[in-house]
Design an enzyme around this catalytic site. Structure first.
Site, short mmCIF file in Angstrom:
data_model
loop_
_atom_site.label_atom_id
_atom_site.label_comp_id
_atom_site.label_asym_id
_atom_site.label_seq_id
_atom_site.Cartn_x
_atom_site.Cartn_y
_atom_site.Cartn_z
N LYS A 75 -8.53 9.35 -2.58
CA LYS A 75 -7.08 9.55 -2.71
C LYS A 75 -6.75 9.98 -4.15
O LYS A 75 -5.98 10.92 -4.36
CB LYS A 75 -6.34 8.25 -2.36
CG LYS A 75 -6.30 7.99 -0.86
CD LYS A 75 -5.81 6.59 -0.52
CE LYS A 75 -5.95 6.35 0.98
NZ LYS A 75 -5.63 4.98 1.40
N GLN A 119 -4.00 -0.74 -1.11
CA GLN A 119 -5.04 -0.51 -0.11
C GLN A 119 -5.29 -1.78 0.71
O GLN A 119 -5.48 -2.86 0.16
CB GLN A 119 -6.33 -0.08 -0.83
CG GLN A 119 -7.47 0.30 0.09
CD GLN A 119 -7.20 1.57 0.90
OE1 GLN A 119 -6.66 2.55 0.39
NE2 GLN A 119 -7.57 1.55 2.17
N ASP A 141 3.12 4.75 2.07
CA ASP A 141 2.37 4.41 3.28
C ASP A 141 3.29 4.26 4.49
O ASP A 141 2.82 4.23 5.63
CB ASP A 141 1.60 3.09 3.07
CG ASP A 141 0.14 3.31 2.73
OD1 ASP A 141 -0.39 4.40 3.05
OD2 ASP A 141 -0.47 2.40 2.14
#
Ligand code: NAP
Length: 293
Positions: A54, A98, A121
């Protein structure tokens, strides 16, 4: 019949190039470099790999990653304090924590702490609610990628029968909402669904987000259907390990009209859509129009 293989790698590369062009335009015109904080707690090997790719992808399109790698014994209070600090930091337009988190940290509390405007997200309950209400929202990246893949082979999803196997907050539920917004007729299946194979055989669009290697067989697929395989499962095969999806690819290609491979299908789209969400969050926070990409 041999299915068209939907090339997620190529479609993701095109999308990343479009994000890069828009990011450079934003920086040139407004001096704004979108910043994304990527927070990793602990040493989960797969998470480390995801986080590294990422950050790499962000740099490639001209965005700025802020990497936080904290030890596995970080407390929930410490992580909440970090997220609050990032919420207040004007150089950070997106925050990604994460998952999974170590057991002492409740992921729901962390997700709820992220500023919804920086929630790239799309996991915050406010964004989930906005999506379900048909309002503009930051939306989870993997379902966004799935819709883009399907639309690469089918311009309109209106009236099509879609079956989504899996009801997680990360994939299944938001994917079903996006399909509804595209006017598909949507059924969500899960581990308690009866007659799953027969249900799937009715689907014009079949999405597998299960986490069970090759559960979906060729005879579950309606001839000519579009099949999107979200699953990432590591299996050992003759002493070697390899990644397979939730769909038996070899059987699916003989029946489906179009199918995504694993790897090289949904996976690359997830990161590309994270870049889109970061660009979008940066523009919204700066009061600028969100580019159409
Ligand atoms: P999850 O939270 O574990 O959800 C799995 C879903 O599958 C649940 O709703 C579960 O039903 C359902 N299920 C399990 N066994 C089933 C069965 N035998 N028949 C029917 N339904 C069944 O997983 P997730 O986070 O959504 O991820 C799903 C898969 O996608 C995993 O392989 C994951 O690694 C992969 N993934 C890939 C990406 C990507 O970028 N490509 C991103 C995210 C996830 P219940 O709700 O009844 O338990």
């Amino acid at each position: 019949m041999t299915a068209k293989i939907i090339d997620g790698k190529a479609i993701a590369a095109e999308l990343r190039a479009a994000v890069k062009a828009e990011t450079h335009r934003l920086t040139a015109a407004h001096g704004l470099v979108p910043g994304l904080a990527v927070v990793l707690v602990g040493d989960d090997a797969a998470s480390k790999t995801y986080v590294a790719s990422k950050s790499r992808a962000l740099v490639e399109v001209g965005m700025r990653p802020f990497d936080y790698h904290w030890p596995a014994d970080t407390t929930e209070a410490e992580l909440i304090a970090l997220v609050q600090k990032l919420n207040a930091d004007p150089a950070v337009q997106g925050i990604l924590v994460q998952l999974p988190l170590p057991p002492q940290i409740d992921p729901a509390r962390i997700i709820a702490t992220v500023d919804p405007d920086k929630d790239v997200d799309g996991f915050h309950p406010l964004n989930a609610g906005r999506l379900a209400s048909g309002l503009p929202a930051l939306t989870p990246c993997t379902p966004l990628g799935c819709i883009r893949l399907v639309k690469s082979v089918q311009a309109s999803l209106a009236g099509l029968d879609a079956v989504v196997i899996g009801r997680s907050n990360i994939v299944g539920k938001p994917l079903a909402q996006l399909l509804l917004a595209e006017n598909a007729t949507v059924t969500i299946a899960h581990s308690r669904t009866r007659e799953l194979a027969a249900l799937c055989r009715r689907a014009d669009l079949l999405f597998a987000a299960i986490g069970r290697p090759e559960l979906v067989r060729g005879d579950w697929i309606k001839p000519g259907a579009t099949v999107v395989d979200v699953g990432i499962n590591r299996i050992s095969d003759g002493g070697k390990s390899r990644i397979v999806g939730d769909v038996c690819f070899a059987e699916a290609v003989a029946v489906a009209g179009a199918v995504t491979p694993v790897p090289g299908g949904v996976g690359p789209m997830t990161i590309a859509c994270l870049l889109v969400n970061t660009l979008r969050a940066a523009c919204t926070q700066a009061g600028l129009p969100v580019p159409e990409i």
